[in-house]
Design a protein around this motif. Structure first.
Motif, short mmCIF file in Angstrom:
data_model
loop_
_atom_site.label_atom_id
_atom_site.label_comp_id
_atom_site.label_asym_id
_atom_site.label_seq_id
_atom_site.Cartn_x
_atom_site.Cartn_y
_atom_site.Cartn_z
N ASP A 102 18.91 -7.52 -102.20
CA ASP A 102 18.44 -7.05 -100.90
C ASP A 102 18.05 -8.23 -100.00
O ASP A 102 18.49 -8.32 -98.85
CB ASP A 102 17.24 -6.12 -101.06
N THR A 103 17.23 -9.11 -100.52
CA THR A 103 16.65 -10.16 -99.69
C THR A 103 17.67 -11.23 -99.32
O THR A 103 17.70 -11.70 -98.19
CB THR A 103 15.45 -10.79 -100.42
N VAL A 104 18.51 -11.60 -100.25
CA VAL A 104 19.51 -12.64 -99.94
C VAL A 104 20.58 -12.07 -99.00
O VAL A 104 21.04 -12.78 -98.09
CB VAL A 104 20.14 -13.18 -101.24
N THR A 105 20.96 -10.82 -99.16
CA THR A 105 21.94 -10.21 -98.26
C THR A 105 21.38 -10.14 -96.84
O THR A 105 22.11 -10.35 -95.86
CB THR A 105 22.36 -8.82 -98.75
N ALA A 106 20.09 -9.84 -96.72
CA ALA A 106 19.47 -9.82 -95.39
C ALA A 106 19.56 -11.19 -94.73
O ALA A 106 19.81 -11.29 -93.51
CB ALA A 106 18.02 -9.38 -95.50
#
Length: 389
Positions: A102-106
């Motif tokens: 989630d965080t890296v894709t954001a």
């Protein structure tokens, strides 16, 4: 390497020099404390709790917003995730690594938009980096000349320190403590130092890390008005609504001081909205700071022309697609300061609203669908990361 005890010693020294206790209170992260976020940690192992947070559940939604990932972006995401796993194995070896999809894709989404807004950007200031994962992409950005990261929350600051040191190596400088060599003299040590001429020619810093009590350094050294180069892009993701009101004013003033001529401020998400700090409060603060929106989209709303024709005071540019079922995952905005070519049109009072659009060509990339792009599943991406390790 930085640990909680050292952070608190330096913070305490900084507070002892403040002219008024309210300066420190501005950076107290009270909203984080209210929801139980671990603002402080007792040991570095506790940072493992923060390796995939603040973007939970958005992995697929972000890909959908982007229209999927092109092949080159898929590879970039795989390499970034593999690097995070390598970082965890080196620093958190006592626990199984997590895959922070989630965080890296954001942050991949933020990086794509940054590239669209300022092609070939070289100088970036990031305020509130959270997990620090934008650094995964900036460390691979060939044109990067300068990256400065500012954080006011102890736990996030510690995580960012170790990740940025891992990513940038000798090109990383921690600015937590006052710099400078000791004034102590010892003949034998002087002779030893003279035998190591490399010590007087250290590699230039590409990435620097700044706590809240060193913001004045950035204002003095980076301000174009004072001879600094300024920043091409200032990034403030998921933070503006979470600052205390005086801190928000301080940061917006800092943005005006250190933004390079023609530079942009970009926010992907404004943070958690509360009754006392809502969208109207943010718009008023931006207007007072004379930062004008060339684009604002509150989260969850469509990309299609029908939506924007009804809401954007400046009209709907031709690059907005006629039919598009995609939605912006989070609220986001692009802002300019006085002196920018878009300032006069963007600073009209009617443009300070939650949905506004200008005919600024780079914004077309916010609506584009990359050719051959597709949405990856978590399982497929995990296999690709495993193969890359």
């Amino acid at each position: 390497m930085l640990d909680p005890a050292q952070y608190r010693r330096e913070e305490s020294r900084a507070k002892a020099q403040l002219p008024n206790w309210r300066l420190a209170q501005r950076h107290g992260a009270t909203l984080f404390q209210r929801v139980g976020f671990p603002v402080r940690v007792d040991c570095l192992d506790e940072l493992g709790m923060l390796l995939d947070t603040m973007q939970e559940g958005r992995f697929e939604a972000i890909q959908q917003e982007l229209g999927g990932l092109a092949e080159a972006e898929q590879e970039l995401l795989v390499q970034a995730l593999a690097e995070v796993v390598r970082f965890q194995l080196a620093h958190f070896g006592s626990r199984a690594p997590v895959l922070p999809l989630d965080t890296v894709t954001a942050m991949l989404a933020a990086y794509r938009k940054m590239q669209a807004l300022s092609s070939g950007f070289g100088r970036v200031l990031e305020v509130g980096p959270g997990c620090g994962y934008l650094g995964l992409f900036l460390a691979r950005h060939a044109e990067l000349e300068r990256y400065a990261a500012v954080e006011a929350t102890e736990s996030f600051y510690l995580l960012q320190h170790h990740l940025l040191a891992h990513l940038f190596g000798a090109g990383f400088r921690e600015e937590l403590a006052a710099q400078g060599q000791s004034a102590h003299f010892g003949a034998e040590f002087e002779a030893a130092a003279a035998a190591l001429p490399i010590m007087s020619a250290l590699p230039a810093a590409c990435a620097t890390h700044h706590p809240w009590w060193r913001l004045g350094d950035l204002a003095r050294t980076e301000s174009p008005a004072a001879g600094g180069k300024g920043f091409d892009l200032i990034v403030c993701n998921a933070a503006m609504l979470e600052f205390e009101a005086p801190a928000l004013r301080d940061y917006l003033d800092l943005f005006n001081r250190v933004l390079a001529p023609g530079g942009l401020v970009f926010a992907q998400c404004f943070g958690f909205e509360t009754p006392e700090r809502d969208r109207n409060y943010l718009l008023a603060a931006l207007r007072e700071a004379r930062l004008a929106p060339v684009f604002m989209a509150w989260g969850g709303h469509p990309k299609g022309r029908g939506f924007w024709e009804q809401r954007s005071p400046a009209g709907c540019p031709a690059f907005v697609p006629g039919a598009d079922d995609r939605r912006f995952t989070t609220a986001q905005g692009v802002f300019v300061a006085e002196g920018h070519p878009l300032w006069e049109a963007a600073s009209r009072p009617e443009n300070y609203c939650i949905h506004t659009m200008s005919d600024f060509a780079p914004l077309a990339h916010f609506f584009a669908r990359p050719q051959g792009a597709r949405v990856l599943s978590a399982e497929e991406l995990a296999r690709k990361v495993a193969d890359a390790l």
